[in-house]
Design a protein around this motif. Structure first.
Motif, PDB file in Angstrom:
ATOM      1  N   GLU A   8      39.676  32.700  27.668  1.00  0.00           N
ATOM      2  CA  GLU A   8      40.944  33.223  28.177  1.00  0.00           C
ATOM      3  C   GLU A   8      42.116  32.500  27.508  1.00  0.00           C
ATOM      4  N   ASP A  17      35.368  38.411  36.076  1.00  0.00           N
ATOM      5  CA  ASP A  17      34.113  37.656  36.046  1.00  0.00           C
ATOM      6  C   ASP A  17      34.267  36.277  36.688  1.00  0.00           C
ATOM      7  N   ILE A  23      37.665  39.044  31.932  1.00  0.00           N
ATOM      8  CA  ILE A  23      37.314  37.624  32.101  1.00  0.00           C
ATOM      9  C   ILE A  23      37.734  37.164  33.490  1.00  0.00           C
ATOM     10  N   ARG A  24      38.936  37.526  33.894  1.00  0.00           N
ATOM     11  CA  ARG A  24      39.432  37.113  35.218  1.00  0.00           C
ATOM     12  C   ARG A  24      38.577  37.694  36.338  1.00  0.00           C
ATOM     13  N   TYR A  70      32.255  38.254  25.006  1.00  0.00           N
ATOM     14  CA  TYR A  70      33.722  38.254  24.874  1.00  0.00           C
ATOM     15  C   TYR A  70      34.128  37.631  23.532  1.00  0.00           C
ATOM     16  N   PRO A  76      30.083  35.005  28.202  1.00  0.00           N
ATOM     17  CA  PRO A  76      31.212  34.537  27.375  1.00  0.00           C
ATOM     18  C   PRO A  76      30.987  34.811  25.884  1.00  0.00           C
ATOM     19  N   TYR A 101      34.514  30.732  30.117  1.00  0.00           N
ATOM     20  CA  TYR A 101      35.410  31.868  30.355  1.00  0.00           C
ATOM     21  C   TYR A 101      36.868  31.420  30.226  1.00  0.00           C
ATOM     22  N   ARG A 114      41.029  39.941  28.676  1.00  0.00           N
ATOM     23  CA  ARG A 114      41.520  38.916  29.608  1.00  0.00           C
ATOM     24  C   ARG A 114      41.325  39.375  31.054  1.00  0.00           C
TER      25      ARG A 114
END
Length: 136
Positions: free
Chosen positions: A109, A53, A50-51, A7, A4, A105, A47
């Motif tokens: 997001e 992951d 992230i989804r 990101y 995270p 996460y 995004r």
């Protein structure tokens, strides 16, 4: 799987925070519009990643939780079955662990979604600005 923090750094590197959008002329408005569309693409990619992951974390924990359930089926002749209470506690611990892993996460997001919402609004403003000022 990406941390995270990575990101978070990618989002910070975009320089969105505190970005001022006040074009002085139509050229500036169009340049800002292009820049925002590029940032929007990057945010959508972040995004998406992230989804992916989060999904991977969920799948990993589904397997671990399934392992707890299956452990009761694999028993030797003399082995005692684990008490249901222990299995429930183990399952609860895994779910809590999973949720703690996913939380950062989801937070990022949410930030990405907020930025995308703001960008959409600013893009509309810039498009209107361009339309109004192009008729000179």
């Amino acid at each position: 799987m990406i941390s995270p923090k990575v990101y978070q750094q990618q989002i910070q590197d975009l320089g969105i925070e505190g970005m001022v959008v006040s074009p002085r002329n139509i050229e500036e408005a169009l340049i800002l519009l292009d820049a925002l569309e590029e940032i929007e693409k990057i945010l959508e990619r972040i995004r998406h990643n992230i989804r992916i992951d989060v999904r991977a974390i969920r799948v990993d924990y589904i397997e671990k939780i399934k392992g707890i359930k299956d452990s009761s089926k694999v028993m030797g002749i003399y082995s005692k079955q684990r008490p249901m209470k222990d299995k429930i506690n183990d399952k609860r611990k895994l779910i809590d662990e999973r949720d703690l892993k996913i939380a950062p996460y989801e937070s990022i997001e949410y930030t990405v979604d907020e930025y995308l919402r703001q960008i959409k609004s600013i893009k509309n403003y810039l498009k209107n600005y361009s339309r109004e000022h192009s008729h000179g």
